[in-house]
Design an enzyme around this catalytic site. Structure first.
Site, PDB file in Angstrom:
ATOM      1  N   ASN A  24       1.125 -23.096 -11.385  1.00 24.99           N
ATOM      2  CA  ASN A  24      -0.362 -23.138 -10.520  1.00 24.99           C
ATOM      3  C   ASN A  24      -1.262 -22.474 -10.929  1.00 24.99           C
ATOM      4  O   ASN A  24      -2.352 -22.278 -10.415  1.00 24.99           O
ATOM      5  CB  ASN A  24       0.204 -22.509  -9.180  1.00 24.99           C
ATOM      6  N   ASP A 117       2.369 -34.097  -4.806  1.00 24.24           N
ATOM      7  CA  ASP A 117       3.338 -33.889  -3.958  1.00 24.24           C
ATOM      8  C   ASP A 117       3.271 -34.675  -2.796  1.00 24.24           C
ATOM      9  O   ASP A 117       1.984 -34.293  -2.431  1.00 24.24           O
ATOM     10  CB  ASP A 117       3.715 -32.437  -4.183  1.00 24.24           C
TER      11      ASP A 117
END
Length: 421
Positions: A24, A117
């Site tokens: 991330n 996702d």
């Protein structure tokens, strides 16, 4: 092409594992390389599929990108494209982070709405409003975000929610705007601090990173530098949950324990013995069946939504009734349906999941819907009787480097489908 892992239950994770750079963070750091002409070098990068996906996006924009081990080198030319509309962009959620970098560097951008996702709605409204405050005009055009600005000027902007992505977009664009900008209700995640640290090394003037108010004094240009990516707190905490679920004994290194503080406190509440060994090392031991937990996902420093599947998987093998509340992404509870396939006593009600734990789960065939759900299902399979099949494991490989090798090194029994031939 769908791929599967076959996971044997009844194992105990034991040993030592080193966590590499944060997914991330590294993808956003790669985007920041667009903001300075020359060579940017990132070290401690994780070996994950999303790195190459992001490299493909940067190449489309004119950069030369080399991935060698844990080092990513990005050579950015003086003239770059500001249109990221290829299919490569749509495959990667993090590709939206080029929006702020491109608007800051070139005064405009056309970025295809990203994929990634399937965990719920993640609109770009706050990204656009932040750019609007800085003087850019933005609109949606056939699935693309279009932004144009003759000049970016510093401004004050308050986020309605501490969105990580919107914080990143605003800070990147403001770093090259004229004058001072103030972002209120900013995201406080460690990855935001990492991004601001790289920008500061490159010459940006930023204060308040890691707090809810970030101040940015715009500069005319940035210079390329080398930077080490922070350790991945989600991967580190995933292994910690795995140790507790399997009643194992793990030493986890490479990540700051304070970045995992709330998650580790939940594990302590479940009965785990956790010792902080150093600034980047912890020891996790669980001897008995874990105890039920109560947790709700919140922006940092709260419990991360990325660890919600692990919390549910832990609850499924814990003693008593647990309640897990999801406040960030509404579709993350798809994971519960897969846990029920494994015999979990779990049900959802709105954004709450109630789970009554049992000592062992049942082996089953289950499907990963996203990166974290996939990892959670593998951990759950380790707590089942017999062998389980976890399908769609390409998701896992987007976020967990050398996943099979790491599981095996800790005593897990796991095989990829192609190894069965």
């Amino acid at each position: 092409m769908s791929r599967s892992y076959f996971v044997q239950g009844g194992v105990r994770l034991d040993g030592e594992i080193e966590v590499t750079g944060a997914k991330n963070s590294v993808l956003k750091l790669m985007a920041i390389a667009l903001m300075a002409t020359g060579r940017t070098t990132l070290t401690n990068c994780p070996d994950i599929a999303d790195i190459e996906a992001m490299a493909a996006v940067l190449r489309l924009l004119g950069c030369e990108v080399e991935v060698a081990g844990d080092v990513v080198t990005i050579d950015t030319p003086e003239e770059i494209s500001n249109e990221a509309t290829d299919k490569a962009v749509q495959k990667l959620r993090a590709s939206v982070c080029v929006l702020g970098a491109l608007v800051g560097r070139t005064g405009g951008a056309v970025v295809a709405m990203p994929g990634g996702d399937a965990i719920g709605n993640r609109p770009l409204d706050m990204h656009q409003r932040g750019l609007n405050h800085l003087g850019a005009e933005t609109h949606m055009d056939h699935g693309r975000v279009v932004a144009r600005a003759e000049k970016l000027t510093g401004a004050e902007y308050r986020l309605t929610f501490p969105s990580v992505g919107a914080t990143e977009t605003f800070v990147m664009a403001a770093a090259l705007a004229e004058g001072k900008s103030v972002l209120s209700n900013a995201a406080r995640e460690p990855e935001i601090s990492d991004i601001c640290e790289l920008l500061s090394k490159m010459g940006a003037k930023i204060t308040g990173a890691g707090t809810s108010t970030i101040e940015i004094e715009g500069v005319p240009e940035l210079s390329p530098v080398s930077h080490r990516v922070i350790g991945d707190r989600i991967v580190g905490a995933t292994w910690a949950f795995g140790a507790v679920m399997t009643r194992g004994d793990l030493t986890i290194t490479g990540v700051d324990p304070m970045h995992m503080h709330v998650a580790l406190e939940k594990l302590r509440g479940a009965g785990a013995e956790i010792e902080v060994l150093g600034p980047k090392s912890i020891h996790v031991v669980q001897e008995k069946q874990p105890l039920a937990i109560y947790t709700q996902t919140m922006p940092f420093p709260g419990f991360p939504t990325d660890l919600q599947p692990m919390a549910i998987a832990l609850a499924a093998v814990s003693k008593g009734m647990s309640v897990v509340t999801e406040n960030i992404f509404e579709s993350r509870f798809r994971f519960v349906e897969e846990m029920v396939r494994m015999g979990a006593d779990a049900e959802t009600d709105g954004h709450h999941a109630k789970i009554v734990g049992r000592d062992r789960l049942d082996s089953a065939t289950v499907w990963a819907s996203d990166i974290r759900a996939g990892a959670g299902l593998v951990l759950a399979a380790m707590c089942a009787d017999g062998e389980s099949e976890v399908c769609e494991v390409h998701h896992i490989e987007r976020g967990y480097p050398e996943f099979i090798e790491n599981v095996r090194s800790l005593g897990g029994i796991i095989r990829a489908a192609e190894e069965l031939v």
